[in-house]
Design an enzyme around this catalytic site. Structure first.
Site, PDB file in Angstrom:
ATOM      1  N   GLY A  10       0.944  -1.111  -0.096  1.00 10.99           N
ATOM      2  CA  GLY A  10       0.052  -0.069  -0.091  1.00 10.99           C
ATOM      3  C   GLY A  10       0.881   1.330  -0.142  1.00 10.99           C
ATOM      4  N   TYR A 125     -16.145   1.878   8.305  1.00 10.49           N
ATOM      5  CA  TYR A 125     -14.730   1.922   8.356  1.00 10.49           C
ATOM      6  C   TYR A 125     -14.159   2.430   9.390  1.00 10.49           C
ATOM      7  CZ  TYR A 125     -10.231   3.980   7.067  1.00 10.49           C
ATOM      8  OH  TYR A 125      -8.808   4.523   7.112  1.00 10.49           O
ATOM      9  N   TRP A 150      -5.162  13.119   6.213  1.00 10.97           N
ATOM     10  CA  TRP A 150      -5.253  12.927   4.663  1.00 10.97           C
ATOM     11  C   TRP A 150      -4.130  12.501   3.939  1.00 10.97           C
ATOM     12  CZ3 TRP A 150      -8.659  17.699   3.328  1.00 10.97           C
ATOM     13  CH2 TRP A 150      -9.888  17.752   3.817  1.00 10.97           C
TER      14      TRP A 150
HETATM   15  N1  LIG Z   1      -4.944   7.127   2.874  1.00 16.76           N
HETATM   16  C1  LIG Z   1      -5.511   7.970   3.644  1.00 16.76           C
HETATM   17  O1  LIG Z   1      -5.817   9.108   3.325  1.00 16.76           O
HETATM   18  C2  LIG Z   1      -5.461   7.364   5.126  1.00 16.76           C
HETATM   19  C3  LIG Z   1      -6.191   8.362   6.168  1.00 16.76           C
HETATM   20  C4  LIG Z   1      -5.976   8.166   7.519  1.00 16.76           C
HETATM   21  C5  LIG Z   1      -5.502   6.845   7.814  1.00 16.76           C
HETATM   22  N2  LIG Z   1      -5.011   6.122   7.025  1.00 16.76           N
HETATM   23  C6  LIG Z   1      -4.561   4.488   7.462  1.00 16.76           C
HETATM   24  O2  LIG Z   1      -3.261   4.432   7.046  1.00 16.76           O
HETATM   25  C7  LIG Z   1      -2.946   2.909   6.919  1.00 16.76           C
HETATM   26  C8  LIG Z   1      -2.305   3.086   5.489  1.00 16.76           C
HETATM   27  O3  LIG Z   1      -3.061   3.287   4.604  1.00 16.76           O
HETATM   28  P1  LIG Z   1      -2.798   3.485   2.892  1.00 16.76           P
HETATM   29  O4  LIG Z   1      -3.265   4.915   2.616  1.00 16.76           O
HETATM   30  O5  LIG Z   1      -1.443   3.120   2.694  1.00 16.76           O
HETATM   31  O6  LIG Z   1      -3.775   2.509   2.116  1.00 16.76           O
HETATM   32  P2  LIG Z   1      -3.738   1.473   0.940  1.00 16.76           P
HETATM   33  O7  LIG Z   1      -2.820   1.990  -0.129  1.00 16.76           O
HETATM   34  O8  LIG Z   1      -4.978   0.962   0.609  1.00 16.76           O
HETATM   35  O9  LIG Z   1      -2.870   0.257   1.674  1.00 16.76           O
HETATM   36  C9  LIG Z   1      -3.526  -0.619   2.498  1.00 16.76           C
HETATM   37  C10 LIG Z   1      -2.854  -1.876   1.947  1.00 16.76           C
HETATM   38  O10 LIG Z   1      -3.308  -2.960   2.897  1.00 16.76           O
HETATM   39  C11 LIG Z   1      -3.521  -4.083   2.315  1.00 16.76           C
HETATM   40  N3  LIG Z   1      -4.607  -4.853   2.857  1.00 16.76           N
HETATM   41  C12 LIG Z   1      -6.076  -4.768   2.988  1.00 16.76           C
HETATM   42  N4  LIG Z   1      -6.787  -5.824   3.617  1.00 16.76           N
HETATM   43  C13 LIG Z   1      -5.667  -6.410   4.339  1.00 16.76           C
HETATM   44  C14 LIG Z   1      -5.414  -7.501   4.868  1.00 16.76           C
HETATM   45  N5  LIG Z   1      -6.511  -8.283   5.378  1.00 16.76           N
HETATM   46  N6  LIG Z   1      -4.231  -8.163   5.205  1.00 16.76           N
HETATM   47  C15 LIG Z   1      -2.985  -7.706   4.818  1.00 16.76           C
HETATM   48  N7  LIG Z   1      -3.193  -6.468   4.065  1.00 16.76           N
HETATM   49  C16 LIG Z   1      -4.294  -5.978   3.775  1.00 16.76           C
HETATM   50  C17 LIG Z   1      -4.006  -3.701   0.993  1.00 16.76           C
HETATM   51  O11 LIG Z   1      -4.000  -4.428   0.028  1.00 16.76           O
HETATM   52  P3  LIG Z   1      -4.839  -4.515  -1.229  1.00 16.76           P
HETATM   53  O12 LIG Z   1      -5.109  -3.134  -1.945  1.00 16.76           O
HETATM   54  O13 LIG Z   1      -4.415  -5.676  -2.188  1.00 16.76           O
HETATM   55  O14 LIG Z   1      -6.207  -4.903  -0.806  1.00 16.76           O
HETATM   56  C18 LIG Z   1      -3.317  -2.275   0.616  1.00 16.76           C
HETATM   57  O15 LIG Z   1      -2.029  -2.691   0.116  1.00 16.76           O
HETATM   58  C19 LIG Z   1      -4.281   2.246   7.054  1.00 16.76           C
HETATM   59  O16 LIG Z   1      -4.593   1.903   8.265  1.00 16.76           O
HETATM   60  C20 LIG Z   1      -5.364   3.331   6.754  1.00 16.76           C
HETATM   61  O17 LIG Z   1      -6.583   3.054   7.471  1.00 16.76           O
HETATM   62  C21 LIG Z   1      -5.094   6.316   5.517  1.00 16.76           C
END
Ligand SMILES: NC(=O)c1ccc[n+]([C@@H]2O[C@H](COP(=O)([O-])OP(=O)(O)OC[C@H]3O[C@@H](n4cnc5c(N)ncnc54)[C@H](OP(=O)(O)O)[C@@H]3O)[C@@H](O)[C@H]2O)c1
Length: 288
Positions: A10, A125, A150
């Site tokens: 991710g 979520y 964000w």
């Molecule tokens: N992006 C934002 O704006 C934001 C804001 C606040 C908090 N966050 C938090 O930051 C963290 C990282 O998010 P990110 O932005 O890097 O999101 P991301 O790009 O969607 O990365 C999340 C990764 O987790 C993988 N995943 C999903 N379900 C899984 C499972 N059961 N076991 C193992 N891996 C799994 C996904 O794989 P697939 O894609 O193959 O499903 C994806 O590669 C998360 O905790 C998110 O809640 C993000």
């Protein structure tokens, strides 16, 4: 450190793997295919085999509208997942740093949310993420929860990359003018996650770039300016005009009470981080 990173495919996961490797850590990187964090037996076997000292959990199901329509999957990835990592981490003597979200707050407050504010999640979520925080803390005392805002970064399909990509194609873009958050650069977040892993001071941290925050529209306009794109493609819209399955907080700006108290420097201003993001994007295009 011997660091196991989940969700390594991710946006944040990739930044954490790169940053930890650059610091000389032994990095055990797992994407969803090599380790599904909702699968307790797989987590147990992986930890027994790889014996991490620290786990940085970047895995989550981040499709906010998807979670609303499939609460079971949301619960498995975002609540049970962190609990599995905490519990099995504890068995092998590892600490956990797990990422949570600004969406745990309801958004009715004006100003910044700190650790003194009670979470009140409004979407599936957000409720699953809060459940994940609490389950992880209950399963392993050496858990640090990092709520962030964000997030933008190189390589991910995030709001900002889409904005820049579509502006370059000359497409018009809708950007919400009345929802506010704290933009956070994945690279800066990665460095702070590792620092917190090193400190091993369990607690709930709010980790965002500095500044007063922004609306989506301000964030998008600043990104276009940094990427030298025409901001005229942006059409300002109100949050209520979009009908989406999951509610979002109107305000989810975060501030941390703990970080300054333990001597952590503020992260750079988000507009400075944006310039680094735009320059890194330009470099990756030049080498593609
Ligand atoms: N992006 C934002 O704006 C934001 C804001 C606040 C908090 N966050 C938090 O930051 C963290 C990282 O998010 P990110 O932005 O890097 O999101 P991301 O790009 O969607 O990365 C999340 C990764 O987790 C993988 N995943 C999903 N379900 C899984 C499972 N059961 N076991 C193992 N891996 C799994 C996904 O794989 P697939 O894609 O193959 O499903 C994806 O590669 C998360 O905790 C998110 O809640 C993000």
């Amino acid at each position: 450190m011997r660091v196991l990173v989940t969700g390594a495919g991710g946006m944040v996961g990739r930044a954490v793997v790169d940053y930890c490797a650059a610091q000389g850590d032994q990095v055990l990187a797992h994407d969803r295919h090599s380790l599904d964090i909702a699968d307790a037996a797989a987590v147990c076997a992986t930890f027994e085999r790889e014996r991490p000292q620290v786990i940085i959990n970047c895995a989550a199901w981040t499709d906010v509208d998807g979670c609303e329509l499939n609460p079971q999957r949301a619960y498995e990835a975002n609540a049970l997942g962190p609990e599995n990592l905490a519990a099995h981490g504890r068995r092998v003597g590892a600490s956990l740093v797990t990422i949570s979200t600004d969406f745990v707050f309801d958004g009715v407050k004006d100003g910044f949310y700190t650790q003194r504010d009670d979470p009140n999640p409004k979407s599936v979520y957000a409720a699953a993420k809060l459940d994940g925080e609490r389950r992880a803390q209950a399963a392993n005392a050496r858990t640090s929860v990092v709520r962030t805002g964000w997030v933008f970064g190189v390589g991910g399909r995030n709001f900002l990359s889409l904005v820049i990509e579509r502006a370059r194609r000359g497409e018009r873009l809708k950007a919400i003018s009345d929802a506010y958050g704290t933009p956070t650069y994945a690279k800066d977040l990665a460095a702070r996650l590792r620092r917190l892993a090193e400190l091993d001071l369990p607690g709930v941290y709010h980790v965002v770039n500095s500044g007063e925050g922004a609306s989506f529209e301000e964030f998008a306009r600043a990104a276009l300016a940094a990427a030298v794109c025409d901001p005229a493609v942006i059409e300002s819209v109100r949050m209520d005009s979009l009908s989406r399955p999951a509610p979002r907080p109107r305000n989810s700006r975060l501030r941390c009470l703990l970080s300054p108290a333990i001597g952590l420097e503020p992260l750079p201003h988000w507009t400075v981080a944006l310039k680094d993001f735009a320059a890194a994007g330009a470099r990756s295009e030049a080498t593609a």
